[in-house]
Design a protein around this motif. Structure first.
Motif, short mmCIF file in Angstrom:
data_model
loop_
_atom_site.label_atom_id
_atom_site.label_comp_id
_atom_site.label_asym_id
_atom_site.label_seq_id
_atom_site.Cartn_x
_atom_site.Cartn_y
_atom_site.Cartn_z
N UNK A 314 -3.43 -2.36 -7.67
CA UNK A 314 -3.06 -2.16 -6.27
C UNK A 314 -3.17 -3.47 -5.48
N UNK A 315 -4.17 -4.29 -5.81
CA UNK A 315 -4.34 -5.56 -5.10
C UNK A 315 -3.16 -6.49 -5.39
N UNK A 316 -2.67 -6.48 -6.64
CA UNK A 316 -1.47 -7.28 -6.97
C UNK A 316 -0.29 -6.80 -6.13
N UNK A 317 -0.16 -5.46 -6.02
CA UNK A 317 0.93 -4.90 -5.22
C UNK A 317 0.81 -5.29 -3.76
N UNK A 318 -0.42 -5.28 -3.25
CA UNK A 318 -0.66 -5.62 -1.84
C UNK A 318 -0.29 -7.08 -1.56
N UNK A 319 -0.63 -8.00 -2.50
CA UNK A 319 -0.31 -9.42 -2.28
C UNK A 319 1.20 -9.64 -2.28
N UNK A 320 1.91 -8.90 -3.14
CA UNK A 320 3.37 -9.04 -3.16
C UNK A 320 3.96 -8.55 -1.84
N UNK A 321 3.43 -7.45 -1.32
CA UNK A 321 3.92 -6.94 -0.03
C UNK A 321 3.61 -7.95 1.09
#
Ligand code: NAD
Length: 345
Positions: A314-321
């Protein structure tokens, strides 16, 4: 023998079909027991094509009627939070397609609800499971090219995404839809979070494709400064005229690494000296990343079986967003944007 994981597919569009194929043909540890899709015809076709016994219009209906362990969510971005929340509250593990959500509040809510309900969350960053990308990451981490100084990563795709996916209001536009993987790859390979971005966009083919959505663009370049001091360039072209093209170049203090090829096979043919050499090119993303999609879904099933934490978090997803939001703000306001303006950290 390990328990077979029962999966409910949510969404049966381009990616829903791609993932249903991967699971039903290649992943013995997982079985699709239901498909949820709001369009009846698409739902029906998908259930028939992949031999799925149960089909529903909503996840609520599926939860009432069928027992399953996990969901694979491939619906449009604005639905990611409500569908993830419902799945997590019902104790279903979650594979969620990129982009994680429309904004950081939604990303945080998804991470919170999955943690509170002790269910796994894996983001659909399939490049993290592509054999070439995985090998490159290993070699970079092993110091083969030294400290990464600069990365150039591009995604150029031949086909226009569906209307919701190219509209800033419903998807955050092409930087999210097409380049989410580049935001993730850049951070992964550079081993650093982003500090500042500057974006320029252009619209060459919108009028010819009858697109009048506000702020539509089909070409984009983002300059990046990383917290490590490194530099980056993300390039997006969609639709491009020549095929599917996802290549990365990383320059380190000791050397250079290039990942991915433009040509789909190493065969080169020459039948006519005027035409020159001909070599097949990757035509589509499902073709280029076929095994990455299979590997990421196999990993998700294994994580549920072994109760381990998935890669692509989820943290990887958050950084991409966060990258997408900063990149979009940059071209709308025609200025460099510090990531702190988006993350507040
Ligand atoms: N990983 C990748 O390489 C990749 C590639 C393309 C798209 N994507 C992502 O996958 C997701 C889906 O993209 P797509 O191209 O398949 O879109 P799509 O429009 O082709 O498919 C989405 C499907 O979801 C259905 N749907 C919408 N709301 C629903 C709901 N509430 N419940 C059930 N079904 C619903 C739609 O009817 C449609 O069939 C997006 O997040 C997109 O960014 C990932």
């Amino acid at each position: 023998m390990k328990t077979q994981i029962r999966i409910c597919m949510v969404g049966a569009g381009r990616v829903g079909k791609n993932h249903s194929r991967a699971i039903s043909q290649h992943i013995a540890g997982g079985r699709i027991v239901a498909v949820v899709e709001s369009v009846a015809q698409v739902r029906d076709e998908t259930a028939r094509e992949f031999g799925i016994e149960n089909q529903f219009e909503t996840l609520e209906a599926a939860l009432q009627k069928v027992d399953f362990d996990a969901v694979v969510i491939t619906t449009p971005t604005p639905t990611h939070l409500p569908i993830s929340a419902l799945a997590a509250e019902n104790k279903k593990h979650i594979f969620l397609e990129k982009p994680m959500a429309l904004n950081l509040h939604e990303c945080d809510a998804i991470m919170q609800v999955t943690q509170q309900n002790s269910v796994l969350l894996q983001l659909g960053f399939m490049r993290r499971f592509d054999p070439e990308f995985v090998e490159a990451a290993k070699r970079i981490a092993g110091g083969e090219i030294g400290q990464p100084m600069m990365i150039k990563t591009n995604t150029h795709g031949p086909g226009l995404p569906p209307p919701w996916a190219r509209d800033l209001r419903t998807s955050n536009g092409m930087l999210a839809e097409v380049n989410s993987h580049d935001w993730d790859t850049a951070r992964w390979f550079m081993g650093s979070n982003l500090e500042r971005v500057y974006t320029e966009v252009a619209n060459f083919k919108g009028a010819a494709n009858n697109i009048d959505t506000p702020n539509f663009y089909d070409n984009v370049l983002v300059n990046i400064k990383f917290e490590s001091g490194g530099l980056g360039l993300i390039s997006g072209v969609c639709p491009c005229g020549y095929g599917y093209d996802a290549r990365v170049e990383i320059i380190g203090e000791k050397g250079i690494m290039q990942i991915g090829e433009l040509q789909g096979q190493s065969i080169v043919v020459c039948t006519n000296r005027d035409q020159g050499l001909i070599s097949p090119i990757f035509r589509t993303w499902p073709e280029r990343f076929e095994w990455a999609y299979i590997n990421e879904l196999a990993h998700f099933v294994e994580c549920i079986q072994n109760q381990t934490t998935p890669r692509a978090t989820g943290m990887d997803g958050r950084w991409a967003v966060a990258g997408v939001l900063a990149g979009t703000k940059s071209f709308l306001e025609q200025r460099p944007v510090n990531l702190k303006e988006i993350t507040g950290e």
